[in-house]
Design an enzyme around this catalytic site. Structure first.
Site, PDB file in Angstrom:
ATOM      1  CB  CYS A  57      -0.907  -0.013   1.241  1.00 53.32           C
ATOM      2  SG  CYS A  57      -1.980   1.433   1.303  1.00 53.32           S
ATOM      3  CB  CYS A  61      -1.488   3.877   8.210  1.00 50.61           C
ATOM      4  SG  CYS A  61      -2.527   4.510   6.888  1.00 50.61           S
ATOM      5  CB  CYS A  64      -0.985  -0.179   8.371  1.00 46.68           C
ATOM      6  SG  CYS A  64      -1.700  -1.408   7.267  1.00 46.68           S
ATOM      7  CB  CYS A 101     -15.779  -7.386   6.388  1.00 46.29           C
ATOM      8  SG  CYS A 101     -17.111  -7.237   7.569  1.00 46.29           S
ATOM      9  CB  CYS A 132     -18.751  -4.781   5.351  1.00 47.54           C
ATOM     10  SG  CYS A 132     -17.786  -3.368   5.942  1.00 47.54           S
ATOM     11  CB  CYS A 192     -18.270  -0.056   9.286  1.00 52.30           C
ATOM     12  SG  CYS A 192     -17.177  -0.883  10.457  1.00 52.30           S
ATOM     13  NE  ARG A 264     -17.554  -4.341  13.236  1.00 55.37           N
ATOM     14  CZ  ARG A 264     -18.226  -5.404  12.832  1.00 55.37           C
ATOM     15  NH1 ARG A 264     -17.717  -6.608  13.001  1.00 55.37           N
ATOM     16  NH2 ARG A 264     -19.382  -5.291  12.239  1.00 55.37           N
TER      17      ARG A 264
HETATM   18  N1  SAM Z   1      -6.736   0.661   3.098  1.00 48.36           N
HETATM   19  C1  SAM Z   1      -8.013   0.836   3.624  1.00 48.36           C
HETATM   20  C2  SAM Z   1      -8.078   1.928   4.657  1.00 48.36           C
HETATM   21  O1  SAM Z   1      -7.061   2.272   5.244  1.00 48.36           O
HETATM   22  O2  SAM Z   1      -9.184   2.434   4.894  1.00 48.36           O
HETATM   23  C3  SAM Z   1      -8.648  -0.418   4.197  1.00 48.36           C
HETATM   24  C4  SAM Z   1      -7.819  -1.427   4.931  1.00 48.36           C
HETATM   25  S1  SAM Z   1      -7.136  -0.921   6.515  1.00 48.36           S
HETATM   26  C5  SAM Z   1      -6.155  -2.357   6.850  1.00 48.36           C
HETATM   27  C6  SAM Z   1      -8.522  -0.992   7.621  1.00 48.36           C
HETATM   28  C7  SAM Z   1      -8.297  -0.644   9.074  1.00 48.36           C
HETATM   29  O3  SAM Z   1      -7.538  -1.628   9.739  1.00 48.36           O
HETATM   30  C8  SAM Z   1      -7.549   0.619   9.396  1.00 48.36           C
HETATM   31  O4  SAM Z   1      -8.354   1.760   9.269  1.00 48.36           O
HETATM   32  C9  SAM Z   1      -7.135   0.404  10.836  1.00 48.36           C
HETATM   33  O5  SAM Z   1      -8.065   0.990  11.732  1.00 48.36           O
HETATM   34  C10 SAM Z   1      -7.126  -1.115  10.987  1.00 48.36           C
HETATM   35  N2  SAM Z   1      -5.772  -1.603  11.282  1.00 48.36           N
HETATM   36  C11 SAM Z   1      -4.780  -1.837  10.400  1.00 48.36           C
HETATM   37  N3  SAM Z   1      -3.668  -2.244  11.026  1.00 48.36           N
HETATM   38  C12 SAM Z   1      -3.951  -2.290  12.341  1.00 48.36           C
HETATM   39  C13 SAM Z   1      -3.199  -2.623  13.505  1.00 48.36           C
HETATM   40  N4  SAM Z   1      -1.930  -2.983  13.430  1.00 48.36           N
HETATM   41  N5  SAM Z   1      -3.813  -2.546  14.709  1.00 48.36           N
HETATM   42  C14 SAM Z   1      -5.110  -2.169  14.790  1.00 48.36           C
HETATM   43  N6  SAM Z   1      -5.865  -1.825  13.726  1.00 48.36           N
HETATM   44  C15 SAM Z   1      -5.294  -1.882  12.515  1.00 48.36           C
HETATM   45 FE1  SF4 Z   2      -2.818   1.252   3.444  1.00 48.28          FE
HETATM   46 FE2  SF4 Z   2      -2.797   0.063   5.800  1.00 48.28          FE
HETATM   47 FE3  SF4 Z   2      -3.132   2.687   5.668  1.00 48.28          FE
HETATM   48 FE4  SF4 Z   2      -5.116   1.045   4.799  1.00 48.28          FE
HETATM   49  S1  SF4 Z   2      -4.370   1.261   6.896  1.00 48.28           S
HETATM   50  S2  SF4 Z   2      -4.320   2.872   3.783  1.00 48.28           S
HETATM   51  S3  SF4 Z   2      -3.873  -0.640   4.007  1.00 48.28           S
HETATM   52  S4  SF4 Z   2      -1.283   1.552   5.025  1.00 48.28           S
END
Ligand code: SAM
Ligand code: SF4
Length: 332
Positions: A57, A61, A64, A101, A132, A192, A264
């Site tokens: 990606c 973030c 992530c 989802c 979802c 959500c 949730r």
């Molecule tokens: N890329 C899209 C986005 O960011 O909206 C969808 C996928 S992203 C993996 C969805 C959510 O997963 C993020 O908004 C975050 O809240 C949650 N998430 C991802 N990594 C995480 C982590 N290490 N611990 C807790 N929540 C996590």
């Molecule tokens: Fe990309 Fe992870 Fe951020 Fe979603 S949460 S935009 S998958 S880096």
């Protein structure tokens, strides 16, 4: 202060602070009272989540493992073929999930990918499951395409407070997130929307995060509260473990602010004891992700563990018919 069940979208910081800072037993009592007024306290909604496109990606973030910027131990995977998604969905249904989802590690979906996801949505719906997806930012036209495909819910998290957001993600702004949420509302897709606790934010920032959720034009129908899963290779891997009582306090406050939303427990549940999950349910959490798949590439309890926990607590999962009735009566 008497517990409220009104659907307010005009909360002030100080009011929420007063609730959040209550002695824990008072807060739990109020939250549970409101929870009971609006929901059966012994029933939870269960969703199964799979990753349909994993890793690489472009976003940054800090929590992530799917960001291309960090060296994490994940297997990058292109968009899954329809047949594979449908076999996961069939198993999810057999295991009692009411919603399926699908998450993709995109900043925003390209037109050709969105067309494929729309096909997945309509095929999964034919199995009798709610759908979802979480695909990143969307234009209004894209939300309309998803609506046409029959999408029920879209996940788009605010993740944290407006003033802490740039410490966590710099490749997009809070306003970008709000714009997508507004597009979803215009297309009449259920939202959500929640976030992550334990990313180094202050209590005041957790309160601002809750305010940002509940003061939207309508409360999100589903509010995922994640506990940060600290993943090796991400910038937050060594952050201090988050206080579990503070987590429960946040769940209870979310229940009081958004009395008719499903709250949730999602990512990070693997690191919660059974006792903590029980307290979260008492505080007003009434929805979980379960399944054999990892949750956004982080661990999740097994279906057997979840079934055993619910049984020990004398709790059950919503069936599709009852869930639809509850959702209708909870419309904002
Ligand atoms: N890329 C899209 C986005 O960011 O909206 C969808 C996928 S992203 C993996 C969805 C959510 O997963 C993020 O908004 C975050 O809240 C949650 N998430 C991802 N990594 C995480 C982590 N290490 N611990 C807790 N929540 C996590
Ligand atoms: Fe990309 Fe992870 Fe951020 Fe979603 S949460 S935009 S998958 S880096």
């Amino acid at each position: 202060m008497a517990p409220t069940t009104a659907l307010r979208t005009d909360w002030e910081f100080e009011e929420v602070q007063k609730i959040y800072d209550l002695p824990l037993m008072d807060l739990l009592y109020q939250a549970h009272t409101v929870h009971r007024t609006n929901f059966d306290p012994n029933t939870v909604q269960t969703s199964t989540l799979i990753s349909i496109k994993t890793g690489a990606c472009p976003e940054d973030c800090k929590y992530c493992p799917q960001s291309a910027r960090y060296q994490t131990n994940i297997e990058i995977e292109k968009l899954l073929p329809l047949e594979k998604v449908l076999s996961y969905a069939t198993r999810a249904k057999e295991n009692g999930a009411t919603r399926f989802c699908m998450g993709a590690a995109w900043r925003n979906p390209k037109a050709k990918d969105l067309a494929k996801v729309c096909e997945m949505i309509s095929e999964v719906k034919k199995l009798g499951l709610q759908t979802c997806v979480t695909l990143g930012m969307l234009t209004l036209e894209q939300t309309e395409e998803l609506k046409k495909a029959g999408l029920d819910y879209y996940n788009h998290n605010l993740d944290t407070s407006p003033d802490y957001y740039s410490e966590i993600t710099t490749t997009r702004s809070y306003q970008d997130r709000l714009d997508t949420l507004s597009n979803l509302r215009k297309a009449q897709i259920k939202v959500c929307c929640g976030g992550i606790l334990g990313m180094g934010e202050s209590r005041a920032q957790r309160i601002s995060f809750l305010l940002a959720l509940c003061n939207q034009e309508a409360h999100p129908e589903s509010v995922p509260i994640n506990l940060l899963a600290r993943v090796t290779g991400t910038p937050l891997e060594n952050i201090e473990d988050f206080d579990r009582i503070e987590f429960i306090r946040t769940i209870a406050t979310a229940r009081l602010l958004m009395p008719k939303s499903f709250v949730r427990l999602s990512a990070g549940r693997y690191n919660m004891s059974d006792e903590m999950q029980a307290l979260c349910f008492f505080a007003g959490a009434n929805s979980i992700h379960h399944g054999e798949e990892k949750l956004f590439i982080t661990d999740n309890p097994s279906i057997r563990e979840d079934q055993q926990l619910l049984q020990r607590l004398g709790m059950i999962s919503y069936d599709q018919v009852t869930l639809s009735e509850v959702e209708c009566s909870s419309q904002n």
